[in-house]
Write an enzyme that holds these catalytic residues in place. Structure first.
Site, PDB file in Angstrom:
ATOM      1  N   ALA A  31     -51.816  -3.969 -14.529  1.00 42.69           N
ATOM      2  CA  ALA A  31     -53.208  -3.574 -14.414  1.00 42.69           C
ATOM      3  C   ALA A  31     -53.352  -2.107 -14.061  1.00 42.69           C
ATOM      4  O   ALA A  31     -53.341  -1.724 -12.892  1.00 42.69           O
ATOM      5  CB  ALA A  31     -53.890  -4.437 -13.359  1.00 42.69           C
ATOM      6  N   THR A  32     -53.466  -1.275 -15.076  1.00 45.44           N
ATOM      7  CA  THR A  32     -53.609   0.167 -14.869  1.00 45.44           C
ATOM      8  C   THR A  32     -53.701   0.833 -16.243  1.00 45.44           C
ATOM      9  O   THR A  32     -53.571   0.157 -17.259  1.00 45.44           O
ATOM     10  CB  THR A  32     -52.390   0.722 -14.102  1.00 45.44           C
ATOM     11  OG1 THR A  32     -52.738   1.930 -13.504  1.00 45.44           O
ATOM     12  CG2 THR A  32     -51.208   0.946 -15.005  1.00 45.44           C
TER      13      THR A  32
END
Lengths: 274, 259
Positions: free
Chosen positions: A52-53
């Site tokens: 998640a990024t």
């Protein structure tokens, strides 16, 4: 691994070229994770990619630009808004990470020490191929944890090669450790599909190809791409206009690594993005 | 036979004599602390003698290349694992030498059936301020000499290493008068070259009680530098960079030599 016969003392050994092997022998690094054995009857849980990024990197006229947003999440909670995901490994190398921070930062630390250890013991700088491969091996050793659903890391590696000819080099990886050399750009993390679209578009039909961009133009595109990613991906921080938190941008060039000051990023943002 | 104390002492004495003879031709190394860091210097004919150990630590050594290599590897390994598990700031030269290297070298030296380390080493660690620079000389038997660090004796901002004690003492005597802590690189380089020359001259004369004339030292220095290269490295005091070690090339240094 067997201890060298020249050892008189447990603190002593012969030459070990590989730092992670040395750490394992001394019990300072977790052993390579074994792939989990499927239990009879119970179907194995499918691995869900959860990096998640958003991380992006592309070559421009001044070298390679590497940018990452600052948000760190756990599930749907934002835990930190000043995370540093673009890490300097040595004077000419950057590892940018998407994935589980604990594993990623540990990998960066092992890598940083590996390169220095190699230079000091072997009395020469590790080749770019050697560096790229060292990261690949760390990912491969970690794959058992990935299959267990913990510790997935999908990095980008940017460096400047002086042999055989001076040029910027950019690599991206998958979670198993396969390395791919990118000719123009690379992106990783949950927000990367949007970024990849933008970079492809800019490179082919933009004002000029990415490799010909000046520094300000490159920064502007990086900011726009991250801001776009944050529109659809909740795990990407983009540019926090209220809190004045900007993405982290570093440039690898022949002279080494430059971290762009926040004031400079803010200025480009104000002029061309906001 | 060796079990008898007298035999053991005799064997150790023989071994000391043997090692001293082996080390005697070793070309000198000088390390000088100054305003901007620590300069390591030797004039070398063949092998590399000055090495990077860790971020703020460097070493110079004379002796058997195989033994030097093993000790160098051990020092790098110990410093690197310490720096990895804790932090670079926790890597201490004092502990590296006192706790790890010295006991092993002493042990090898006194085990008369095993091989001793044929090596004499000089370590330096650059501090935040010149007063914090640490120099440690480690002998083949594990004996350690320091630059006086924090104790009663007057601190020295330099250290020397050579094949014989006489040669080293001549170098130290010269540096005690010639070297000043607030010097710049050019001055320090010339002092180091003088120290090397006087050490090298002393190695070639057997019983020189008096130090050689100043003019003779300069002449020797000029002669040697026409055939051999300067091997040098800096430990920079500049805190903006983690890795302070930088090797200096002969080409870079030649213009700074004052004849």
């Amino acid at each position: 691994m067997e201890r060298s016969p020249v050892a008189f003392d447990q603190n002593f050994s012969g030459a070990v070229g590989d730092f992670s092997v040395l750490l394992r022998r001394k019990g300072l690094l977790a052993p390579a994770a074994a792939n989990p054995v499927p239990q009879g009857g119970t179907p194995q849980k499918m691995w869900q990619p959860t990096e998640a990024t958003t991380i992006l990197a592309f070559k421009f006229s001044g070298g390679v630009l590497v940018a990452g947003d600052r948000r760190a999440t756990a599930g749907n909670t934002v835990v930190y808004d000043r995370a540093d995901k673009v890490l300097e490994i040595d004077r000419h190398s950057i590892m940018a990470i998407a994935g589980v921070p604990a594993t990623a930062w540990e990998m960066a630390r092992v890598l940083e020490h590996s390169f220095q250890y190699f230079r000091r013991t072997q009395l020469q700088e590790m080749s770019v191929d050697g560096k790229v491969r060292a990261l690949s091996k760390l990912l491969r050793d970690n794959f058992g944890f990935v299959m267990q659903g913990v510790g997935v890391v999908v990095p980008i590696f940017a460096t400047y090669d002086s042999h055989p000819k001076p040029e910027a080099r950019l690599y991206f990886y998958d979670a198993m450790g396969a390395q791919f050399e990118a000719t123009d750009y690379a992106a990783t993390g949950s927000g990367s599909p949007a970024v990849r679209g933008i970079l492809f578009y800019e490179n082919n039909w933009g004002a000029k190809p990415l490799q010909e961009l000046g520094e300000d133009e490159a920064v502007s595109i990086a900011l726009r791409a991250l801001d776009t990613a944050s529109q659809s991906d909740t795990a990407t921080g983009g540019v926090d206009r209220g809190g004045k938190i900007y993405p982290l941008i570093k440039i690898v060039s022949r002279d080494g690594i430059t971290t762009l000051p926040e004031s400079k990023i803010a200025a480009v943002f104000k002029e061309t993005v906001a | 036979m060796i079990e008898e104390p007298y035999r053991w002492v005799e064997a150790i004495a023989n071994r000391r004599e043997y090692i001293e003879a082996q080390l005697a031709p070793g070309s000198p190394i000088a390390a000088l602390g100054y305003r901007d860091g620590i300069l390591f210097l030797t004039v070398s004919q063949s092998r590399q003698k000055i090495f990077e150990v860790y971020d703020r630590i460097a070493m110079g050594a004379i002796g058997h290349p195989g033994d030097i290599e093993r000790l160098r590897m051990a020092a790098i390994e110990l410093a690197s694992t310490e720096g990895f598990t804790r932090s670079a700031a926790d890597v201490s030269l004092r502990r590296l030498v006192h706790y790890s290297l010295s006991p092993v070298m002493k042990n090898a030296f006194e085990q008369v059936y095993g091989a001793p380390y044929l090596a004499r080493m000089l370590f330096a660690e650059v501090g935040e301020r010149p007063e914090e620079d640490l120099f440690l000389r480690v002998e083949y038997d594990g004996e350690i000499a320091t630059n006086g660090a924090t104790y009663a004796q007057a601190r020295q901002d330099f250290a020397a290493l050579s094949g014989t004690q006489q040669s080293r003492e001549q170098m130290e005597a010269l540096l005690a008068t010639e070297h000043a802590q607030d010097a710049n690189l050019e001055t320090v380089l010339n002092s180091a070259l003088d120290a090397w020359s006087i050490g090298h001259m002393t190695l070639q004369t057997d019983d020189a009680k008096e130090p050689p004339e100043r003019a003779a030292v300069r002449k020797h220095r000029q002669e040697q530098l026409t055939n051999a290269g300067i091997e040098a490295a800096l430990l920079e005091r500049d805190a903006s960079r983690a890795i302070r070690y930088r090797s200096l090339s002969d080409k870079e240094l030649r213009p700074l030599i004052r004849d």
